[in-house]
Design an enzyme around this catalytic site. Structure first.
Site, PDB file in Angstrom:
ATOM      1  N   ARG A  53      10.446   6.075 -11.830  1.00 55.60           N
ATOM      2  CA  ARG A  53      10.033   7.255 -12.600  1.00 55.60           C
ATOM      3  C   ARG A  53      10.607   8.570 -12.084  1.00 55.60           C
ATOM      4  O   ARG A  53      10.757   9.508 -12.831  1.00 55.60           O
ATOM      5  CB  ARG A  53       8.505   7.341 -12.599  1.00 55.60           C
ATOM      6  CG  ARG A  53       7.896   6.213 -13.387  1.00 55.60           C
ATOM      7  CD  ARG A  53       6.396   6.265 -13.356  1.00 55.60           C
ATOM      8  NE  ARG A  53       5.909   5.648 -12.133  1.00 55.60           N
ATOM      9  CZ  ARG A  53       4.766   4.980 -12.039  1.00 55.60           C
ATOM     10  NH1 ARG A  53       3.976   4.857 -13.090  1.00 55.60           N
ATOM     11  NH2 ARG A  53       4.377   4.436 -10.914  1.00 55.60           N
ATOM     12  N   GLU A  95      10.088   6.301 -17.435  1.00 57.03           N
ATOM     13  CA  GLU A  95       8.694   5.887 -17.289  1.00 57.03           C
ATOM     14  C   GLU A  95       8.663   4.398 -17.590  1.00 57.03           C
ATOM     15  O   GLU A  95       9.516   3.880 -18.314  1.00 57.03           O
ATOM     16  CB  GLU A  95       7.813   6.625 -18.305  1.00 57.03           C
ATOM     17  CG  GLU A  95       7.757   8.132 -18.124  1.00 57.03           C
ATOM     18  CD  GLU A  95       7.195   8.543 -16.767  1.00 57.03           C
ATOM     19  OE1 GLU A  95       6.226   7.897 -16.305  1.00 57.03           O
ATOM     20  OE2 GLU A  95       7.742   9.484 -16.158  1.00 57.03           O
ATOM     21  N   PHE A  96       7.652   3.690 -17.061  1.00 56.86           N
ATOM     22  CA  PHE A  96       7.575   2.249 -17.339  1.00 56.86           C
ATOM     23  C   PHE A  96       7.153   1.977 -18.790  1.00 56.86           C
ATOM     24  O   PHE A  96       7.403   0.910 -19.317  1.00 56.86           O
ATOM     25  CB  PHE A  96       6.599   1.568 -16.380  1.00 56.86           C
ATOM     26  CG  PHE A  96       7.099   1.536 -14.963  1.00 56.86           C
ATOM     27  CD1 PHE A  96       8.357   1.032 -14.673  1.00 56.86           C
ATOM     28  CD2 PHE A  96       6.320   2.016 -13.920  1.00 56.86           C
ATOM     29  CE1 PHE A  96       8.836   0.998 -13.357  1.00 56.86           C
ATOM     30  CE2 PHE A  96       6.781   1.991 -12.614  1.00 56.86           C
ATOM     31  CZ  PHE A  96       8.039   1.488 -12.329  1.00 56.86           C
ATOM     32  N   ASP A 189       7.094 -15.909  -2.745  1.00 55.83           N
ATOM     33  CA  ASP A 189       6.246 -16.019  -1.564  1.00 55.83           C
ATOM     34  C   ASP A 189       7.244 -15.990  -0.420  1.00 55.83           C
ATOM     35  O   ASP A 189       7.915 -16.995  -0.157  1.00 55.83           O
ATOM     36  CB  ASP A 189       5.454 -17.331  -1.551  1.00 55.83           C
ATOM     37  CG  ASP A 189       4.499 -17.353  -0.369  1.00 55.83           C
ATOM     38  OD1 ASP A 189       4.947 -17.022   0.743  1.00 55.83           O
ATOM     39  OD2 ASP A 189       3.318 -17.683  -0.550  1.00 55.83           O
ATOM     40  N   HIS A 190       7.371 -14.845   0.227  1.00 59.17           N
ATOM     41  CA  HIS A 190       8.528 -14.700   1.122  1.00 59.17           C
ATOM     42  C   HIS A 190       8.475 -15.665   2.314  1.00 59.17           C
ATOM     43  O   HIS A 190       9.485 -15.913   2.950  1.00 59.17           O
ATOM     44  CB  HIS A 190       8.736 -13.237   1.544  1.00 59.17           C
ATOM     45  CG  HIS A 190       7.826 -12.765   2.631  1.00 59.17           C
ATOM     46  ND1 HIS A 190       6.537 -12.369   2.398  1.00 59.17           N
ATOM     47  CD2 HIS A 190       8.020 -12.621   3.968  1.00 59.17           C
ATOM     48  CE1 HIS A 190       5.978 -11.997   3.542  1.00 59.17           C
ATOM     49  NE2 HIS A 190       6.857 -12.136   4.508  1.00 59.17           N
ATOM     50  N   HIS A 252       0.814 -17.307   1.709  1.00 57.98           N
ATOM     51  CA  HIS A 252       1.665 -17.738   2.821  1.00 57.98           C
ATOM     52  C   HIS A 252       1.086 -18.925   3.607  1.00 57.98           C
ATOM     53  O   HIS A 252       1.773 -19.887   3.897  1.00 57.98           O
ATOM     54  CB  HIS A 252       1.908 -16.585   3.798  1.00 57.98           C
ATOM     55  CG  HIS A 252       2.386 -15.319   3.138  1.00 57.98           C
ATOM     56  ND1 HIS A 252       3.209 -15.321   2.038  1.00 57.98           N
ATOM     57  CD2 HIS A 252       2.162 -14.011   3.425  1.00 57.98           C
ATOM     58  CE1 HIS A 252       3.477 -14.068   1.689  1.00 57.98           C
ATOM     59  NE2 HIS A 252       2.840 -13.268   2.510  1.00 57.98           N
ATOM     60  N   LYS A 352      -5.040  -9.199  11.388  1.00 57.84           N
ATOM     61  CA  LYS A 352      -4.260  -7.997  11.682  1.00 57.84           C
ATOM     62  C   LYS A 352      -4.794  -7.351  12.958  1.00 57.84           C
ATOM     63  O   LYS A 352      -5.938  -7.583  13.346  1.00 57.84           O
ATOM     64  CB  LYS A 352      -4.381  -7.015  10.514  1.00 57.84           C
ATOM     65  CG  LYS A 352      -3.631  -7.506   9.273  1.00 57.84           C
ATOM     66  CD  LYS A 352      -3.219  -6.352   8.395  1.00 57.84           C
ATOM     67  CE  LYS A 352      -2.432  -6.813   7.195  1.00 57.84           C
ATOM     68  NZ  LYS A 352      -1.035  -7.165   7.516  1.00 57.84           N
TER      69      LYS A 352
HETATM   70  C1  BG6 Z   1       2.726  -9.767   3.334  1.00 57.59           C
HETATM   71  C2  BG6 Z   1       1.333  -9.239   3.516  1.00 57.59           C
HETATM   72  O1  BG6 Z   1       2.802 -10.619   2.228  1.00 57.59           O
HETATM   73  O2  BG6 Z   1       3.088 -10.495   4.512  1.00 57.59           O
HETATM   74  C3  BG6 Z   1       1.256  -8.357   4.740  1.00 57.59           C
HETATM   75  O3  BG6 Z   1       0.979  -8.510   2.358  1.00 57.59           O
HETATM   76  C4  BG6 Z   1       1.745  -9.089   5.957  1.00 57.59           C
HETATM   77  O4  BG6 Z   1      -0.065  -7.890   4.940  1.00 57.59           O
HETATM   78  C5  BG6 Z   1       3.110  -9.705   5.682  1.00 57.59           C
HETATM   79  O5  BG6 Z   1       1.842  -8.162   7.016  1.00 57.59           O
HETATM   80  C6  BG6 Z   1       3.530 -10.590   6.827  1.00 57.59           C
HETATM   81  O6  BG6 Z   1       4.861 -10.979   6.636  1.00 57.59           O
HETATM   82  P1  BG6 Z   1       5.808 -11.297   7.862  1.00 57.59           P
HETATM   83  O7  BG6 Z   1       7.073 -11.790   7.237  1.00 57.59           O
HETATM   84  O8  BG6 Z   1       5.959 -10.028   8.638  1.00 57.59           O
HETATM   85  O9  BG6 Z   1       5.087 -12.344   8.650  1.00 57.59           O
END
Ligand code: BG6
Length: 499
Positions: A53, A95-96, A189-190, A252, A352
Site C-alpha cells: 500500500r 490498496e488490497f 510450513d517453513h 511446526h 519462548k
Molecule cells: C514461526 C513462529 O512460525 O516460527 C515464531 O511464528 C517462531 O513464533 C518461529 O519464533 C521459529 O522458527 P525458527 O525457524 O526460527 O525455528
C-alpha cells in the site's frame, strides 16, 4: 516428480508478493531469493513484484531490500550479484481492495513477460495479514489474474497462520479452493523446508539399520523440543491472540512428529508423503476434558535474564495485555494410536524466552535386558538425537567399555554434523520452499487435510482450556521452562533430555 526424488529446475516466472513491505519479505523472502541468485538456482528471467500500500518507487524499494539483505543474508552480499538481482525487483503500489490496482498489475505482468521472458507464469505469495487474504484472493479472481494463459501456470503460496481454529481454516481452505485448485496451492510450513527436517525421511528410509528399530518394540519414548530464547519480537498483536499452541504446536511441531512417526510412503511424490502424514495426525489420540490437565502444561514467562540480557515479563512486553493469559510455553504428552507406536509415549515442549536455542527430536530406546552389563546399572539408554537446529546433525548415544582392566562402561557418542561433513552452510528453509513452488513441487508444503487434522487436535485442547479456565504456570525467562513441565514428564516415569 518430487524434488526429494531429484532436482527440478524452476521455470521462469513472476513472483508477486502481497504485503511486500512486511517483515517476512525483508527478513526471509528477499534474502532467500538473493542467495538463490548467487547460487545460479533461479532462471535469469525470474522477476519479483512487491505489491503493497505504501507509496514508493522501484529504486527506493530495492534500496530498502538491499539493507535487509545485508543484514539477513546467510552468505553476505556481493555488490555485483546484488545489482543483478535488484534489476529483477519491481514495486507495485495499490490498496488490497482496489480492483484497478489488480488490473494494472495484470498489465505490468504482461509487460514483464515481454521484457524479461517470464512466459505468463505467476506465483502469488500471500504474505499480508490473514485478514487480507480473502480480499486479495477475490481480486485475483475478479481481475482474471488467477487464470494462467494457455501453456502457463498460476500458483498461490499461503503464509501462516492458516486459520486460528478448524472452522476458520476450513473457511480459508474453501475460499482458496474457489480461486486456485489444491494442486496450485502451497501452504507454507517453513519447518518442512529445513534441511534437517527433510533428512528425517532419508535417515529412516535410506538406512535399514534405523528403520528396523523404529517402533514400539525397541523405542521406549520420544521427545520433541523447540526451545527459543526469542520473545514476541514486535509481533505482540498476533502472538497474544495465538499463543504457543497455535503458533508452534499446530504446525511446526506436529509436522516434525509426523515425519518421525509416519509409515514409509509408497513413493516420494507429494501426495504419497502427505497421505502418510495425515494418517499420523488421524492416529493422534485426542486430548480433551480432564486429560488436558494430566497431559498438558501451559505456562507464561516472567521477567528474567536470557543470554545475559534482562528481559521483562511477557505481560510487560510492549503491546501485550497486562492481564494476558496467553501461553508462551506448552508441554504435552501425546499418544499415536497405531500399531507401530502403541504404548510409546511422545512428549513435546516448546517455549519462548528459554535459556537455550534448540530444536531436537530424541528417540529413547528401551533398556537392554537386566543381565550382564546392565545388571550393574552401568548402562545409559541408547538415544538417537536428531538436531533440527542449531548445530544440525544426528547423534547416537551408546555405551562402551572403559579401556583397561575393568568391565565398567562409559557413555560415548557417534556424531554426524552437517557443517563438518558437507563443509557448507545449509540453505535457509525459504530458499528451498520458494524454489519448490516455482518448480511445481508441493511435497514440502502442507495439504488441506493435514492443516485441518492438526487443528482438530489443537481445538479439543483449546476448548478444554477455555471450558475449565485452564491453569497457567509461570517460569522465569532464561530458564528451561516451568517446574510443572518437569512434574508432567516425571509422572510418566521420564525426564526431559537436556538440549
Ligand atoms: C514461526 C513462529 O512460525 O516460527 C515464531 O511464528 C517462531 O513464533 C518461529 O519464533 C521459529 O522458527 P525458527 O525457524 O526460527 O525455528
Amino acid at each position: 516428480m518430487s524434488v526429494l526424488a531429484g532436482r527440478i529446475s524452476p521455470e521462469p516466472c513472476s513472483l508477486v508478493i502481497f504485503g511486500a513491505t512486511g517483515d517476512l519479505t525483508h527478513r526471509k523472502l528477499i534474502p532467500a531469493l538473493y542467495n538463490l541468485t548467487v547460487e545460479n538456482a533461479l532462471p535469469p528471467e525470474f522477476s519479483v513484484i512487491g505489491f503493497a500500500r505504501r507509496e514508493k518507487s522501484d529504486v527506493i524499494f530495492r534500496s530498502e531490500l538491499e539493507a535487509s539483505v545485508r543484514k539477513y543474508s546467510r552468505q553476505g552480499v556481493n555488490d555485483g550479484s546484488w545489482a543483478e538481482f535488484a534489476s529483477s525487483i519491481f514495486y507495485h503500489r495499490s490498496e488490497f481492495d482496489n480492483e484497478a490496482g489488480y488490473l494494472a498489475l495484470a498489465e505490468r505482468l504482461k509487460d514483464l513477460d515481454h521484457e524479461r521472458g517470464t512466459r505468463g507464469n505467476r506465483l502469488f505469495y500471500l504474505s499480508a495479514g490473514p485478514d487480507q487474504f480473502e480480499t486479495i484472493l477475490r481480486h485475483l479472481e475478479a481481475s482474471g489474474l488467477k487464470k494462467a494463459a494457455e501453456g502457463s501456470w498460476a500458483r498461490v503460496i499461503v503464509e501462516k497462520p492458516f486459520g486460528t481454529d478448524l472452522a476458520s481454516a476450513q473457511k480459508l481452505n474453501a475460499l482458496v479452493e474457489e480461486v486456485f485448485p489444491e494442486s496450485a496451492t502451497y501452504r507454507i510450513d517453513h519447518y518442512l523446508g529445513k534441511e534437517t527436517a527433510q533428512n528425517i525421511m532419508a535417515l529412516r528410509f535410506a538406512n535399514s539399520v534405523f528403520e528396523q528399530l523404529w517402533n514400539s518394540r525397541y523405542i521406549d519414548h520420544i521427545q520433541i523440543t523447540a526451545s527459543e530464547p526469542l520473545g514476541v519480537e514486535g509481533r505482540a498483536g498476533y502472538y497474544d491472540k495465538s499463543g504457543a499452541m497455535r503458533d508452534m504446536v499446530q504446525n511446526h511441531l506436529l509436522q516434525l512428529l509426523c515425519l518421525a512417526a509416519m509409515e514409509p510412503p509408497v513413493g516420494l511424490d507429494a501426495d504419497a508423503i502427505r497421505d502418510e502424514k495425515v494418517k499420523v495426525l488421524k492416529s493422534l489420540r485426542r486430548i480433551g476434558g480432564d486429560d488436558v490437565k494430566r497431559q498438558i502444561v501451559r505456562a507464561q514467562y516472567n521477567a528474567g535474564t536470557v543470554q545475559g540480557r534482562r528481559v521483562p515479563a511477557y505481560r510487560d512486553e510492549k503491546d501485550i495485555d497486562p492481564d494476558s493469559g496467553t501461553e508462551t510455553y506448552v508441554a504435552l504428552q501425546l499418544n499415536v494410536d497405531n500399531w507401530r507406536w502403541a504404548g510409546v509415549p511422545f512428549f513435546m515442549r516448546v517455549g519462548k524466552r528459554l535459556a537455550k536455542s534448540g530444536t531436537q527430536i530424541s528417540l529413547h530406546f528401551r533398556e537392554s535386558p537386566p543381565v550382564l552389563f546392565n545388571a550393574a546399572g552401568d548402562t545409559k539408554d541408547n538415544v538417537l538425537v536428531i538436531r533440527i537446529q542449531p548445530d544440525e546433525g544426528i547423534t547416537l548415544h551408546m555405551n562402551a567399555k572403559l579401556p583397561g582392566n575393568t568391565s565398567h562402561l562409559h557413555p560415548v557418542r557417534m556424531d554426524f554434523h552437517y557443517h563438518t561433513t558437507f563443509e557448507r552452510a545449509n540453505p535457509e528453509a525459504y530458499e528451498r520452499l520458494l524454489l519448490d513452488a516455482m518448480s511445481g513441487d508441493a511435497t514440502l508444503f502442507a495439504r488441506r487435510d493435514e492443516v485441518e487434522e492438526a487443528w482438530k487436535f489443537v481445538d479439543d485442547i483449546r476448548e478444554a482450556w477455555e471450558a475449565n479456565d485452564a491453569d497457567l504456570a509461570f517460569y522465569p525467562a532464561g530458564t528451561a521452562g516451568p517446574s510443572e513441565a518437569d512434574d508432567l514428564i516425571r509422572r510418566f516415569g521420564f525426564e526431559w533430555r537436556d538440549i
